[in-house]
Design a protein around this motif. Structure first.
Motif, PDB file in Angstrom:
ATOM      1  N   UNK A 167      40.482  37.869  52.223  1.00 61.29           N
ATOM      2  CA  UNK A 167      40.954  36.859  53.168  1.00 61.29           C
ATOM      3  C   UNK A 167      41.978  35.943  52.486  1.00 61.29           C
ATOM      4  N   UNK A 168      41.707  35.580  51.237  1.00 62.35           N
ATOM      5  CA  UNK A 168      42.645  34.741  50.490  1.00 62.35           C
ATOM      6  C   UNK A 168      44.005  35.428  50.357  1.00 62.35           C
ATOM      7  N   UNK A 169      43.998  36.760  50.222  1.00 62.44           N
ATOM      8  CA  UNK A 169      45.245  37.521  50.093  1.00 62.44           C
ATOM      9  C   UNK A 169      45.989  37.646  51.420  1.00 62.44           C
ATOM     10  N   UNK A 170      45.304  37.284  52.520  1.00 63.21           N
ATOM     11  CA  UNK A 170      45.933  37.394  53.831  1.00 63.21           C
ATOM     12  C   UNK A 170      45.555  38.660  54.582  1.00 63.21           C
ATOM     13  N   UNK A 171      44.567  39.390  54.063  1.00 66.90           N
ATOM     14  CA  UNK A 171      44.103  40.596  54.722  1.00 66.90           C
ATOM     15  C   UNK A 171      42.873  40.288  55.564  1.00 66.90           C
ATOM     16  N   UNK A 172      42.513  41.210  56.437  1.00 70.05           N
ATOM     17  CA  UNK A 172      41.258  41.132  57.159  1.00 70.05           C
ATOM     18  C   UNK A 172      40.122  41.329  56.148  1.00 70.05           C
ATOM     19  N   UNK A 173      38.984  40.689  56.380  1.00 69.29           N
ATOM     20  CA  UNK A 173      37.845  40.793  55.455  1.00 69.29           C
ATOM     21  C   UNK A 173      37.361  42.228  55.290  1.00 69.29           C
ATOM     22  N   UNK A 174      37.599  43.082  56.288  1.00 73.74           N
ATOM     23  CA  UNK A 174      37.161  44.479  56.213  1.00 73.74           C
ATOM     24  C   UNK A 174      38.250  45.430  55.717  1.00 73.74           C
ATOM     25  N   UNK A 175      39.407  44.876  55.366  1.00 74.09           N
ATOM     26  CA  UNK A 175      40.531  45.705  54.939  1.00 74.09           C
ATOM     27  C   UNK A 175      40.248  46.398  53.609  1.00 74.09           C
ATOM     28  N   UNK A 176      40.656  47.645  53.519  1.00 77.09           N
ATOM     29  CA  UNK A 176      40.678  48.344  52.237  1.00 77.09           C
ATOM     30  C   UNK A 176      41.744  49.417  52.318  1.00 77.09           C
ATOM     31  N   UNK A 177      42.424  49.658  51.208  1.00 81.26           N
ATOM     32  CA  UNK A 177      43.463  50.678  51.148  1.00 81.26           C
ATOM     33  C   UNK A 177      43.374  51.377  49.798  1.00 81.26           C
ATOM     34  N   UNK A 178      43.732  52.642  49.778  1.00 81.88           N
ATOM     35  CA  UNK A 178      43.745  53.373  48.508  1.00 81.88           C
ATOM     36  C   UNK A 178      44.829  52.846  47.580  1.00 81.88           C
ATOM     37  N   UNK A 179      45.728  52.014  48.132  1.00 83.66           N
ATOM     38  CA  UNK A 179      46.806  51.428  47.321  1.00 83.66           C
ATOM     39  C   UNK A 179      46.389  50.141  46.610  1.00 83.66           C
ATOM     40  N   UNK A 180      45.229  49.604  46.934  1.00 85.05           N
ATOM     41  CA  UNK A 180      44.794  48.354  46.306  1.00 85.05           C
ATOM     42  C   UNK A 180      44.589  48.582  44.813  1.00 85.05           C
ATOM     43  N   UNK A 181      45.191  47.705  44.039  1.00 82.54           N
ATOM     44  CA  UNK A 181      45.035  47.729  42.574  1.00 82.54           C
ATOM     45  C   UNK A 181      44.066  46.621  42.193  1.00 82.54           C
ATOM     46  N   UNK A 182      43.174  46.925  41.265  1.00 84.14           N
ATOM     47  CA  UNK A 182      42.164  45.965  40.819  1.00 84.14           C
ATOM     48  C   UNK A 182      42.364  45.681  39.334  1.00 84.14           C
ATOM     49  N   UNK A 183      42.457  44.400  39.010  1.00 84.55           N
ATOM     50  CA  UNK A 183      42.474  43.976  37.605  1.00 84.55           C
ATOM     51  C   UNK A 183      41.362  42.961  37.416  1.00 84.55           C
ATOM     52  N   UNK A 184      40.757  42.967  36.247  1.00 85.90           N
ATOM     53  CA  UNK A 184      39.696  42.004  35.935  1.00 85.90           C
ATOM     54  C   UNK A 184      40.014  41.286  34.636  1.00 85.90           C
ATOM     55  N   UNK A 185      39.402  40.121  34.473  1.00 86.60           N
ATOM     56  CA  UNK A 185      39.640  39.310  33.276  1.00 86.60           C
ATOM     57  C   UNK A 185      38.472  38.360  33.064  1.00 86.60           C
ATOM     58  N   UNK A 186      38.389  37.822  31.873  1.00 87.45           N
ATOM     59  CA  UNK A 186      37.428  36.767  31.555  1.00 87.45           C
ATOM     60  C   UNK A 186      38.200  35.494  31.236  1.00 87.45           C
ATOM     61  N   UNK A 187      37.487  34.404  31.105  1.00 84.34           N
ATOM     62  CA  UNK A 187      38.118  33.136  30.734  1.00 84.34           C
ATOM     63  C   UNK A 187      37.277  32.416  29.692  1.00 84.34           C
ATOM     64  N   UNK A 188      37.946  31.578  28.935  1.00 88.24           N
ATOM     65  CA  UNK A 188      37.301  30.552  28.139  1.00 88.24           C
ATOM     66  C   UNK A 188      37.662  29.256  28.838  1.00 88.24           C
ATOM     67  N   UNK A 189      36.678  28.420  29.166  1.00 94.57           N
ATOM     68  CA  UNK A 189      36.995  27.257  29.987  1.00 94.57           C
ATOM     69  C   UNK A 189      36.305  25.991  29.486  1.00 94.57           C
ATOM     70  N   UNK A 190      36.865  24.886  29.949  1.00 91.42           N
ATOM     71  CA  UNK A 190      36.276  23.564  29.703  1.00 91.42           C
ATOM     72  C   UNK A 190      36.508  22.718  30.934  1.00 91.42           C
ATOM     73  N   UNK A 191      35.534  21.871  31.255  1.00 95.35           N
ATOM     74  CA  UNK A 191      35.641  20.992  32.420  1.00 95.35           C
ATOM     75  C   UNK A 191      35.264  19.582  31.995  1.00 95.35           C
ATOM     76  N   UNK A 192      36.018  18.605  32.473  1.00 94.48           N
ATOM     77  CA  UNK A 192      35.706  17.219  32.138  1.00 94.48           C
ATOM     78  C   UNK A 192      36.306  16.250  33.140  1.00 94.48           C
ATOM     79  N   UNK A 193      35.812  15.041  33.106  1.00100.45           N
ATOM     80  CA  UNK A 193      36.313  13.989  33.995  1.00100.45           C
ATOM     81  C   UNK A 193      37.680  13.504  33.502  1.00100.45           C
ATOM     82  N   UNK A 194      38.461  12.988  34.436  1.00 98.65           N
ATOM     83  CA  UNK A 194      39.760  12.438  34.067  1.00 98.65           C
ATOM     84  C   UNK A 194      39.570  11.221  33.158  1.00 98.65           C
ATOM     85  N   UNK A 195      38.627  10.345  33.543  1.00 95.13           N
ATOM     86  CA  UNK A 195      38.335   9.144  32.728  1.00 95.13           C
ATOM     87  C   UNK A 195      37.078   9.398  31.925  1.00 95.13           C
TER      88      UNK A 195
END
Length: 195
Positions: A167-195
């Motif tokens: 849906x975020x990509x602009x497709x229907x939630x049930x959409x699927x195509x053999x042309x869809x490419x999938x990539x995956x990744x991990x993150x290193x993250x940090x979260x904090x308050x502005x002040x």
């Protein structure tokens, strides 16, 4: 995933990135031109090219999230630029105001290099994600959408995760195509308050 230097950032280095993001946002409200990070203050890992996303929340609600999936610039500069962009250029939201700073939290996610997955069906992707809670990029022709791994906290079901990403990509939630490419990744993250 291949090991690269920015995957091994320690707490001190991540805290430095959080400070860079704070300064980038703060600079918008002060007089004069915003200053880019002073490279001489940082170690080689923070100066290496890396991709990142900066996510802003005000009172727990998303206020901006922009980033990149490919490493083009030193990480310190990427964080600086993406923090400013998330605060003032994310078209989904009104620009951040000074009054919101007291309720602002910043999350920085440094990405590993996205890895192409050989996925031949939506069910295969669901099966893969049921045991791998990673970030996902879906691409089909010129449309693309990305969810950071942190989205798993809100969308716990792989089926729902994929539907919302489509849906975020602009497709229907049930959409699927053999042309869809999938990539995956991990993150290193940090979260904090502005002040």
């Amino acid at each position: 995933m291949s090991a690269t230097s920015y995957q091994t950032l320690n707490k001190g280095e991540l805290t430095q990135l959080l400070d860079i993001a704070r300064e980038a946002i703060r600079g918008h409200f002060s007089s004069g031109l915003p200053k880019s990070p002073e490279y001489s203050l940082y170690g080689r890992k923070l100066l290496a090219p890396a991709a990142c996303f900066v996510t802003l929340e005000v009172s727990g609600q998303l206020q901006g999230c922009l980033g990149s999936t490919a490493a083009h610039s030193p990480l310190v500069l990427e964080v600086h630029n993406k923090a400013r962009a998330s605060a003032y250029q994310d078209r989904r939201f009104m620009p951040l105001t000074e009054e919101q700073l007291s309720q602002l939290t910043i999350e920085i996610s440094v990405l590993t290099t996205p890895k192409v997955q050989e996925i031949d069906s939506e069910q295969a992707l669901i099966d893969f994600l049921s045991v791998n809670k990673v970030g996902v990029i879906l691409t089909d022709n010129h449309q693309q959408a990305l969810f950071l791994p942190q989205v798993w906290k809100k969308l716990k079901s792989p089926t729902n995760f994929i539907k919302q990403l489509k849906v975020k990509a602009g497709w229907n939630a049930n959409y699927w195509s053999s042309n869809i490419k999938v990539k995956t990744f991990d993150v290193t993250s940090i979260k904090g308050k502005f002040y």
